[in-house]
Design a protein around this motif. Structure first.
Motif, PDB file in Angstrom:
ATOM      1  N   SER A   7       0.830  -1.146   0.007  1.00  0.00           N
ATOM      2  CA  SER A   7       0.093  -0.110  -0.150  1.00  0.00           C
ATOM      3  C   SER A   7       0.915   1.327   0.146  1.00  0.00           C
ATOM      4  N   THR A   8       2.161   1.412  -0.070  1.00  0.00           N
ATOM      5  CA  THR A   8       3.317   2.131  -0.065  1.00  0.00           C
ATOM      6  C   THR A   8       2.650   3.490  -0.925  1.00  0.00           C
ATOM      7  N   LYS A  10      -0.058   4.528  -2.076  1.00  0.00           N
ATOM      8  CA  LYS A  10      -1.317   5.151  -1.695  1.00  0.00           C
ATOM      9  C   LYS A  10      -1.099   6.258  -0.710  1.00  0.00           C
ATOM     10  N   HIS A  11       0.058   5.954   0.288  1.00  0.00           N
ATOM     11  CA  HIS A  11       0.404   6.855   1.363  1.00  0.00           C
ATOM     12  C   HIS A  11       1.514   7.920   0.570  1.00  0.00           C
ATOM     13  N   ASP A  14      -1.105  10.291  -1.184  1.00  0.00           N
ATOM     14  CA  ASP A  14      -1.657  11.378   0.020  1.00  0.00           C
ATOM     15  C   ASP A  14      -0.612  12.668   0.482  1.00  0.00           C
ATOM     16  N   ASP A  95       4.468   8.440  10.650  1.00  0.00           N
ATOM     17  CA  ASP A  95       3.078   8.255  10.873  1.00  0.00           C
ATOM     18  C   ASP A  95       2.486   6.955  11.095  1.00  0.00           C
ATOM     19  N   PHE A  97       1.398   4.710   9.200  1.00  0.00           N
ATOM     20  CA  PHE A  97       1.802   3.859   8.228  1.00  0.00           C
ATOM     21  C   PHE A  97       3.426   3.831   8.348  1.00  0.00           C
TER      22      PHE A  97
END
Length: 127
Positions: A7-8, A10-11, A14, A95, A97
């Motif tokens: 999922s990296t 996606k972060h 953002d 954070d 994540f």
């Protein structure tokens, strides 16, 4: 559900889209993997390079991620200025994540009539 290193992107997206200084310079031109065909300069492309799973004797504890962010522009100074902002956004970032993000390498080149700065980061994700 716990997110993993998969999922990296996606972060990263953002974090980059959430920085007003960066958005002022590149607008909506922030893309995973490949830029849209009709994109104008400057723009940013980001991608995961690798995921290395962190194992211990009880199972999986997290991932080490390598990812790159490429900044392309017609003007060399624009790439440098944008790269400085990207570095400030991500370097040592933590954070819920990312446990920690560190800058590993910066390279630059001129390709197809554009200047390109590429920043390579390593991130640790613990879950």
């Amino acid at each position: 559900m716990t997110e993993t290193g998969i999922s990296t992107n996606k972060h990263i997206y953002d974090l980059l889209k959430g920085n007003q200084d960066l958005v002022k310079l590149v607008g909506k031109n922030i893309f995973p993997l490949v830029a849209e065909e009709s994109v104008t300069f400057p723009f940013i492309i980001f991608s995961k390079t690798s995921i290395e799973v962190i194992y211990n004797k009880c199972g999986i504890t997290g991932d080490n991620i390598i990812f790159s962010i490429a900044i392309a522009a017609k003007n060399y100074i624009d790439t440098v200025n944008i790269a400085e902002i990207v570095r400030r956004i991500l370097e040592l970032h933590t954070d819920s994540f990312f446990s920690r993000v560190t800058l590993k390498e910066v390279t630059e080149e001129f390709n197809e009539d554009a200047y390109i700065q590429t920043l390579t980061f390593e991130a640790k994700i613990i879950y």
